[in-house]
Motif scaffolding. Structure first.
Motif, short mmCIF file in Angstrom:
data_model
loop_
_atom_site.label_atom_id
_atom_site.label_comp_id
_atom_site.label_asym_id
_atom_site.label_seq_id
_atom_site.Cartn_x
_atom_site.Cartn_y
_atom_site.Cartn_z
N PHE A 258 -5.38 -3.44 -3.48
CA PHE A 258 -3.96 -3.64 -3.76
C PHE A 258 -3.72 -4.00 -5.21
O PHE A 258 -4.32 -4.96 -5.74
CB PHE A 258 -3.41 -4.81 -2.93
N ASP A 259 -2.83 -3.28 -5.85
CA ASP A 259 -2.25 -3.77 -7.10
C ASP A 259 -1.40 -4.99 -6.71
O ASP A 259 -1.02 -5.13 -5.55
CB ASP A 259 -1.39 -2.66 -7.72
N LEU A 260 -1.11 -5.86 -7.65
CA LEU A 260 -0.36 -7.08 -7.31
C LEU A 260 1.12 -6.96 -7.70
O LEU A 260 2.01 -6.95 -6.85
CB LEU A 260 -1.01 -8.27 -8.02
N ASP A 261 1.36 -6.83 -9.01
CA ASP A 261 2.74 -6.79 -9.52
C ASP A 261 3.44 -5.52 -9.05
O ASP A 261 3.00 -4.41 -9.38
CB ASP A 261 2.73 -6.82 -11.05
N GLY A 262 4.50 -5.67 -8.28
CA GLY A 262 5.24 -4.49 -7.81
C GLY A 262 4.78 -3.97 -6.46
O GLY A 262 5.40 -3.09 -5.89
N VAL A 263 3.66 -4.52 -5.96
CA VAL A 263 3.15 -4.08 -4.65
C VAL A 263 3.26 -5.22 -3.63
O VAL A 263 3.80 -5.05 -2.55
CB VAL A 263 1.69 -3.59 -4.78
N VAL B 238 -3.46 0.94 -3.41
CA VAL B 238 -2.02 0.80 -3.15
C VAL B 238 -1.35 0.41 -4.47
O VAL B 238 -1.63 -0.67 -5.00
CB VAL B 238 -1.74 -0.25 -2.06
N GLU B 239 -0.51 1.26 -4.99
CA GLU B 239 0.01 1.12 -6.36
C GLU B 239 1.50 1.41 -6.46
O GLU B 239 2.01 2.26 -5.75
CB GLU B 239 -0.70 2.14 -7.26
N ASP B 240 2.17 0.75 -7.40
CA ASP B 240 3.58 1.06 -7.66
C ASP B 240 3.75 1.73 -9.02
O ASP B 240 4.87 2.06 -9.39
CB ASP B 240 4.43 -0.22 -7.65
N ALA B 241 2.66 1.89 -9.78
CA ALA B 241 2.78 2.39 -11.15
C ALA B 241 2.09 3.73 -11.32
O ALA B 241 1.03 3.98 -10.73
CB ALA B 241 2.17 1.39 -12.13
MG MG Z 1 2.04 -2.77 -10.34
#
Ligand code: MG
Ligand code: BG6
Length: 215
Positions: free
Chosen positions: A8-13, A166-169
């Motif tokens: 998991f990415d942290l910021d945004g996820v 798992v990413e938001d970027a």
């Molecule tokens: Mg992120």
């Protein structure tokens, strides 16, 4: 290959710190007389602190000393804001999925470009839910390079082909693919459309459903 670990990415996820990063950079930009909008901030998602400053400066030349001071200043503003975070700042669906993974024996790690990842995990009170935490303090290149994900694969003892990112970027999805991993993108298709599977958020989805898709 069956997925055995979620990275998991942290910021945004798991939490929406991108707004806090934005407020920190915005304050710095105002002090420096630079125009910086929420739209500009989108390009900073997932990239390192140094690269973020470069994007914010929009070609303005500064000395190394000035650059270091500006990053320090922004980080001070950011840390102040993170200090107000609580477990209520976990994004919808995040805790449920972390619990589910633990229940069904899927390994999980945090893979973040941020040097403040532990601070955020502590505020959210979820630090003990991970088999490994790889963050921006690792002696490795930041996303979009694969380095952090490769370190995480080693740390959890799961081969790259069996790790799901798992990413938001956009930079994060690129990094996952560069590492030879598949990705679940969270957010609009124009940002994370390169991922094999795209959701708006983790809300209303289960780890089992994701495993069924990839396995
Ligand atoms: Mg992120
Ligand atoms: C990433 C964020 O997780 O960490 C970026 O998405 C941020 O916006 C980067 O610039 C570095 O964070 P920090 O906390 O080390 O300045």
């Amino acid at each position: 290959m069956r997925i055995k670990a979620f990275l998991f990415d942290l910021d945004g996820v798991l939490t929406d710190t991108s707004e806090l990063h934005f407020l920190g950079w915005k304050r710095l930009a105002e002090e420096e007389g630079i125009n910086f909008t929420r739209e500009d901030n989108e390009a900073l998602r997932g990239v390192s602190r140094r690269e973020s400053l470069n994007l914010l400066l929009k070609g303005r030349q500064v000395t190394e000393e000035q650059a270091l001071e500006m990053m320090e200043r922004k980080n001070g503003y950011y840390i102040e804001l993170v200090g107000q975070m609580t477990p209520a700042d976990l994004l919808p669906g995040a805790l449920k999925m972390l619990d589910e993974n633990r229940r069904i024996g899927i390994k999980q790690a945090i893979v973040s470009s941020s040097k403040n990842a532990w601070l955020v995990l502590d505020r959210l009170q979820i630090g003990d839910m991970f088999d490994a935490v790889i963050d921006g303090n690792a002696p490795a290149r930041s996303k979009p390079y694969p380095d952090l994900f490769l370190l995480a694969s080693k740390a959890v003892g799961v081969p790259v082909k069996e790790c799901l990112v798992v990413e938001d970027a956009e930079a994060g999805v690129q990094a996952a693919h560069a590492a030879g991993m598949r990705a679940l993108g969270l957010g609009p298709v124009d940002r994370v459309g390169a991922a094999e599977l795209v959701y708006d958020s983790l809300q209303r989805h289960t780890a089992q459903e994701i495993l069924n898709f990839f396995n």
